[in-house]
Write an enzyme that holds these catalytic residues in place. Structure first.
Site, short mmCIF file in Angstrom:
data_model
loop_
_atom_site.label_atom_id
_atom_site.label_comp_id
_atom_site.label_asym_id
_atom_site.label_seq_id
_atom_site.Cartn_x
_atom_site.Cartn_y
_atom_site.Cartn_z
N ARG A 278 76.19 171.16 1.42
CA ARG A 278 77.77 171.41 1.55
C ARG A 278 78.03 170.98 3.15
NH1 ARG A 278 81.06 176.97 2.95
NH2 ARG A 278 83.19 175.82 2.67
N HIS A 279 79.35 170.68 3.92
CA HIS A 279 78.87 169.65 5.98
C HIS A 279 78.75 171.36 6.00
CE1 HIS A 279 83.33 172.31 5.41
NE2 HIS A 279 83.57 171.76 4.51
N GLY A 280 78.83 171.33 7.12
CA GLY A 280 78.88 172.39 8.76
C GLY A 280 80.21 172.47 8.53
N GLN A 281 80.34 173.54 9.47
CA GLN A 281 81.34 174.86 9.69
C GLN A 281 82.73 173.71 10.58
OE1 GLN A 281 81.82 178.02 12.80
NE2 GLN A 281 80.96 179.49 11.12
N THR A 282 83.91 174.87 10.22
CA THR A 282 85.03 174.04 10.93
C THR A 282 85.91 174.77 11.08
OG1 THR A 282 86.39 173.44 8.90
CG2 THR A 282 85.03 171.24 9.62
N ASN B 291 87.07 176.43 9.12
CA ASN B 291 86.17 177.86 7.70
C ASN B 291 86.41 178.59 8.83
OD1 ASN B 291 84.01 175.09 7.30
ND2 ASN B 291 85.46 175.93 5.88
N ARG C 112 84.44 165.63 8.09
CA ARG C 112 83.10 166.44 8.61
C ARG C 112 82.20 166.11 7.64
NH1 ARG C 112 87.92 168.32 5.06
NH2 ARG C 112 87.33 169.59 3.26
N GLU D 124 85.77 167.61 -1.43
CA GLU D 124 86.55 168.07 -1.98
C GLU D 124 87.68 168.08 -2.61
OE1 GLU D 124 86.19 171.54 -2.80
OE2 GLU D 124 85.92 173.14 -0.94
N HIS E 110 81.35 169.72 -0.13
CA HIS E 110 81.36 170.20 -0.16
C HIS E 110 81.63 171.46 -1.21
CE1 HIS E 110 84.44 167.32 2.61
NE2 HIS E 110 83.63 167.05 1.62
#
Length: 199
Positions: free
Chosen positions: A8-12, A15, A64, A90, A147
């Site tokens: 899963r991608h890193g935080q935005t 999020n 992302r 996603e 995602h």
């Protein structure tokens, strides 16, 4: 037997704010970049433990995810594949994209959002995407950045149990062949041995 690591991608910032991101093109924040570096180290350890050699890297088409893949690649000595995969995006949340999650769920309790995708459609395209990626890298272990909802649906399909909300940077490892995957590392960190689900 090939292995695919799904990350899963890193935080935005969305999020943190608990907003539906869907297909929106948000960038990682500083925490997200740190999570991508941590995911790379986790992948290194998993590869050693499983006897997997991560030899390719790709992502969904979302910024992302692509940014996460670039950071992971820097730490693993891999260059993300030129072709990203829209099937691994996603879930599209339609009119709910950008909305606070709780507000959207209050307005649409069934979680079927106008203009959005059904969970069945997301799972179908995600499985199709996994198969396509695997066929493009025959016999090779690789890493794919995706995602939260996509990863949750795939793991739930393969294990028969919904893993629930997954943190940014969560990793699952599946092995097998297109149409016959099984989860060997659960994103919660539990190693499992489910039989392959065929479709």
């Amino acid at each position: 037997m090939r292995r695919l690591a799904l990350v899963r991608h890193g935080q935005t910032d969305w999020n943190i704010q608990r907003r539906y991101q869907g297909w929106e093109g948000l960038d990682l924040n500083e925490v997200g970049r740190t999570q991508a570096r941590e995911a790379a180290e986790h992948l290194r350890r998993l590869g050693a433990a499983l006897g997997a050699e991560w030899s390719w890297l790709t992502s969904s088409t979302s910024p992302r995810a692509m940014q996460t893949a670039l950071i992971v690649g820097e730490h693993l000595g891999l260059v993300p594949h030129d072709l990203q995969h829209a099937d691994l995006r996603e879930r599209g949340f339609g009119v709910a994209e950008g909305m606070l999650i709780e507000e959207a769920r209050t307005r649409w309790p069934t979680r079927e959002y106008p203009g959005g995708e059904s969970v069945e459609a997301v799972l179908d395209r995600a499985l199709r995407g996994l198969d396509a990626v695997a066929l493009a890298h025959l016999g090779l272990d690789g890493v794919l950045v995706t995602h939260g909802t996509t990863l949750r649906l795939v793991v739930g399909h393969l294990t028969g149990e919904d893993p629930g909300s997954l943190p940014n940077g969560a990793i699952a490892v599946i092995e097998g062949e297109p149409g016959a995957w099984r989860t060997i590392v659960h994103p919660s960190g539990t190693t499992t041995s489910e039989r392959a689900h065929r479709r």
